[in-house]
Design a protein around this motif. Structure first.
Motif, PDB file in Angstrom:
ATOM      1  N   GLU A   9       0.546  -1.197   0.026  1.00 43.67           N
ATOM      2  CA  GLU A   9       0.008   0.055  -0.213  1.00 43.67           C
ATOM      3  C   GLU A   9       1.032   1.118  -0.059  1.00 43.67           C
ATOM      4  O   GLU A   9       0.433   2.170  -0.293  1.00 43.67           O
ATOM      5  CB  GLU A   9      -0.939   0.177   1.198  1.00 43.67           C
ATOM      6  N   ASP A  13       3.041   2.642  -7.563  1.00 48.37           N
ATOM      7  CA  ASP A  13       2.904   1.623  -8.514  1.00 48.37           C
ATOM      8  C   ASP A  13       4.416   1.353  -9.217  1.00 48.37           C
ATOM      9  O   ASP A  13       4.677   0.142  -9.641  1.00 48.37           O
ATOM     10  CB  ASP A  13       1.929   2.008  -9.514  1.00 48.37           C
ATOM     11  N   ARG A  33      -4.631  -3.664  -6.288  1.00 52.51           N
ATOM     12  CA  ARG A  33      -4.602  -2.057  -6.057  1.00 52.51           C
ATOM     13  C   ARG A  33      -5.963  -1.742  -7.205  1.00 52.51           C
ATOM     14  O   ARG A  33      -6.816  -0.846  -7.022  1.00 52.51           O
ATOM     15  CB  ARG A  33      -3.296  -1.125  -6.226  1.00 52.51           C
TER      16      ARG A  33
END
Length: 198
Positions: A9, A13, A33
């Motif tokens: 988290e 990315d 995600r």
């Protein structure tokens, strides 16, 4: 705390994708995600059955080509939605047929309810003309419109996703909005004239 590894988290990315080059399991963080919203987008365009396939094909292609990811981009959404647009593109006939069937039958698929009209109005009187207008758009114009309206990508992100210049995004979006607006205005005028005749 310093020294502790970042969780999925907490990693951007880009970091997840780069780490997946050597440790493929990190790519699961990108999937976790983005898969739910990508599924929702695909379901709104093609229906829930096809959405599963779109998400699977999108992430398979993304995983296979993850070394081509532009690491200057922190957010993988444009990249993933670009791949998804290509996958959906292979099913353009199915998407157009779905819209036409909805317009003809008036059957309100559950995944469309509340999805085609962003302001919360979900009556068939509004949705049917909107669906007809979407079906009448050129596929490339529909892609731009839906990536902006449903995914809320910026013009720059849409340009990145579809590998087109920002100016092309603007012109396609303007054309799509104009056609949809004209179709809804025609329907509104026809509907009002029908009420006046009663």
């Amino acid at each position: 705390m310093p020294g502790l590894p970042a969780t999925d988290e907490q990693l951007a990315d880009t970091a997840l994708i780069q780490q997946s080059w050597e440790e493929p399991e990190f790519f699961a963080g990108v999937f976790d995600r983005h898969a739910p919203l990508l599924h929702r987008y695909a379901a709104r365009r093609l229906g829930p059955d096809a959405a599963e396939d779109v998400v699977s094909e999108t992430f398979l292609a993304a995983f296979q080509h993850r070394r081509r990811y532009d690491v200057a981009q922190g957010d993988a959404r444009p990249w993933l939605y670009g791949i998804a647009s290509n996958v959906i593109g292979k099913r353009r006939r199915a998407e157009a047929a779905r819209y036409r069937a909805y317009v003809r039958s008036g059957v309100h698929p559950t995944e469309v309810a509340g999805g085609l009209v962003e302001d919360g109005v979900t009556t068939l009187a509004v949705n049917l003309p909107l669906v007809a207008a979407l079906a009448a758009l050129k596929a490339r114009d529909r892609d731009v419109l839906l990536l902006v309206a449903w995914v809320e990508l910026t013009y720059e992100e849409v340009a990145q996703a579809l590998d087109i210049p920002v100016g092309t995004v603007r012109s396609r979006l303007n054309r799509a909005r104009k056609k949809v607006r004209q179709a809804l205005d025609r329907n509104h005028t026809t509907h009002r004239e029908g009420q006046d005749d009663e």
